[in-house]
Design an enzyme around this catalytic site. Structure first.
Site, PDB file in Angstrom:
ATOM      1  N   LYS A  69      52.245  16.909   6.190  1.00  0.00           N
ATOM      2  CA  LYS A  69      51.046  16.078   6.320  1.00  0.00           C
ATOM      3  C   LYS A  69      49.803  16.686   5.677  1.00  0.00           C
ATOM      4  CE  LYS A  69      52.166  13.010  10.074  1.00  0.00           C
ATOM      5  NZ  LYS A  69      53.499  13.445  10.577  1.00  0.00           N
ATOM      6  N   GLU A  88      43.217   8.236  12.905  1.00  0.00           N
ATOM      7  CA  GLU A  88      43.889   7.941  14.164  1.00  0.00           C
ATOM      8  C   GLU A  88      45.177   8.740  14.160  1.00  0.00           C
ATOM      9  OE1 GLU A  88      44.485   5.225  11.756  1.00  0.00           O
ATOM     10  OE2 GLU A  88      46.374   6.301  11.554  1.00  0.00           O
ATOM     11  N   SER A  93      60.846  17.986   6.549  1.00  0.00           N
ATOM     12  CA  SER A  93      59.437  17.598   6.636  1.00  0.00           C
ATOM     13  C   SER A  93      58.588  18.469   7.550  1.00  0.00           C
ATOM     14  CB  SER A  93      59.320  16.130   7.060  1.00  0.00           C
ATOM     15  OG  SER A  93      59.962  15.913   8.300  1.00  0.00           O
TER      16      SER A  93
HETATM   17  C1  LIG Z   1      54.589  12.630  10.930  1.00  0.00           C
HETATM   18  C2  LIG Z   1      55.859  13.232  10.585  1.00  0.00           C
HETATM   19  C3  LIG Z   1      56.915  12.480  10.040  1.00  0.00           C
HETATM   20  C4  LIG Z   1      56.846  10.985   9.856  1.00  0.00           C
HETATM   21  O1  LIG Z   1      55.872  10.539   8.969  1.00  0.00           O
HETATM   22  P1  LIG Z   1      56.229  10.006   7.522  1.00  0.00           P
HETATM   23  O2  LIG Z   1      54.959   9.402   7.049  1.00  0.00           O
HETATM   24  O3  LIG Z   1      57.336   9.025   7.649  1.00  0.00           O
HETATM   25  O4  LIG Z   1      56.630  11.183   6.709  1.00  0.00           O
HETATM   26  C5  LIG Z   1      58.092  13.123   9.696  1.00  0.00           C
HETATM   27  N1  LIG Z   1      58.247  14.449   9.894  1.00  0.00           N
HETATM   28  C6  LIG Z   1      57.262  15.215  10.415  1.00  0.00           C
HETATM   29  C7  LIG Z   1      57.500  16.669  10.612  1.00  0.00           C
HETATM   30  C8  LIG Z   1      56.040  14.637  10.773  1.00  0.00           C
HETATM   31  O5  LIG Z   1      55.073  15.396  11.291  1.00  0.00           O
END
Ligand SMILES: *Cc1c(COP(=O)(O)O)cnc(C)c1O
Length: 399
Positions: free
Chosen positions: A96, A118, A385
């Protein structure tokens, strides 16, 4: 196999990806959205902006991230060679930050001094508070009162970094109510305020802008994979909440027709219950948060509450570009339940010594299903992610 210049010109000038996207905004926001779009078009061509952004990604966030060959996991899966794109190693522990650093630089260019956002689980709130602290900008984060209670750790993190967290008491007191409140704030304070959206969703140009900031994931991964394997991967795999980490990985491969893309949605307690977040698999076309996409809705067209064990996947909408990929079959979207995700988390922890976030665990869990249908010696890049430290309390009952 140099990375070709993208032939894809989407979104079109009105912000559409096929029949999805657009700008469904109150009149008071139209001027500021037009201004933002102009700024975004300008920075796309601006080498100074690119340099500045890249320097923050490198020096502050820790890019490039590794593309790591998961040897034991691959041996376990037999048919698949798995590479992990380690976004979990970035500052704040997830992808993010790529986006919030990009947007805060745009906000500075536009002379805005007040940042709003938000957040549901609090992860986008933390990434926004981080970027705001880095530049000394005032930061206000709207968060559903229920979520403030459930995600207190992230609330402390935001406050420590100087952000003001406003609990939203209306409606279901969750993400969609926080979204409404953030838009209300923006309408009232457009002159000095920049709204940082956390995924590839929202009014045009946000979905395109967030995609472009996150697309560094796929650009790096493509180069790294080519350097290691001297060919392109067979599969790309990523979890999909709003869709930013998945689109970040997919985008650079759009024109590589041999590369199959798979997005993993949260099936929660099961796609045949009312407790899931499988927007593309079970939703219908509608408008949410400023764009036309697929949404979970009840028979009256009201937004249905989403569920997932992973707070970051718990969103009733999905970015319009994913709706387009789904519709045009450029990507496939599958589902994984809460239970399967926990098994995925344990698998990666035991075989590789890496504890993924619960969101990411959905993508990991799908590897087992992919392995049973993939040809021998297939290769896959998984977007890792985020890291799982934030989820330890929640999963302690399953250890
Ligand atoms: C917020 C988040 C997601 C989901 O958000 P996307 O916009 O779909 O990427 C996925 N993995 C992690 C670790 C997150 O913090």
């Amino acid at each position: 196999m140099k990375n070709k210049v993208m032939k894809q010109l989407l979104p079109d000038k009105n912000g559409y990806y096929g029949s999805f996207g657009g700008r469904f905004a109150p009149e008071t926001l139209m001027a500021v959205l037009a201004q933002l779009e102009k700024q975004y078009q300008a920075i796309k061509k601006d080498k100074t902006f690119k340099k500045e952004f890249e320097s923050y990604l490198k020096e502050y966030a820790g890019r490039p991230t590794n593309l790591y060959f998961a040897r034991r996991l691959s041996a376990h899966l037999k048919t698949l060679k798995v590479y992990l794109k380690r976004e979990d190693l970035l500052h704040t522990g997830a992808h993010k930050i790529n986006n919030t650093l990009g947007q805060i630089l745009v906000a500075r260019r536009m002379g805005k001094t007040r940042i709003i956002a938000e957040t549901g689980a609090g992860q986008h709130g933390v990434a926004t508070a981080t970027a705001a602290a880095l530049f000394g900008l005032k930061c206000i984060v709207y968060m559903g009162a229920e979520d403030v209670k459930r995600q207190s750790l992230n609330v402390y993190r935001m406050k420590l970094m100087g952000a003001q967290v406003i609990p939203v008491e209306s409606g279901s007191k969750t993400l969609k109510d926080a979204m409404n409140e953030a838009v209300r704030d923006w309408v009232t304070n457009v002159a000095d305020t920049f709204y940082i959206i956390g995924s590839v969703a929202g009014f045009h140009p946000y979905p395109a802008m967030v995609r472009d900031f996150q697309s560094v994931i796929g650009r790096e991964a493509r180069q790294q994979f080519l350097a290691k394997e001297n060919k392109l991967p067979n599969y790309l795999l990523a979890c999909v909440g709003g869709g930013s980490n998945a689109m970040g990985l997919f985008h650079a491969f759009y024109n590589d027709k041999t590369v199959k893309m798979i997005g993993v949605e949260a099936a929660g307690h099961g796609v045949d219950t009312h407790e899931h977040s499988a927007t593309l698999n079970k939703g219908a076309v509608g408008v949410l948060h400023g764009s036309k996409s697929m949404l979970l809705q009840d028979n009256d067209g009201q937004i249905q509450i989403a569920h997932s064990i992973a707070a970051g996947l718990d969103y009733p909408g999905v970015g319009p570009e994913h709706a387009f990929y789904h519709d045009s079959k450029r990507a496939e979207y599958v589902t994984i339940t809460d239970k399967e995700a926990i098994e995925g988390l344990k698998l990666l922890a035991r075989l590789e010594g890496i504890i993924p976030a619960l969101e990411t665990s959905h993508a990991i869990a799908y590897l087992q299903k992919l392995a049973s249908r993939a040809k021998k010696n297939s290769t896959v890049i998984v977007c890792l992610s985020g890291r799982g430290d934030k989820d330890m309390n929640q999963i302690s009952q399953f250890i």
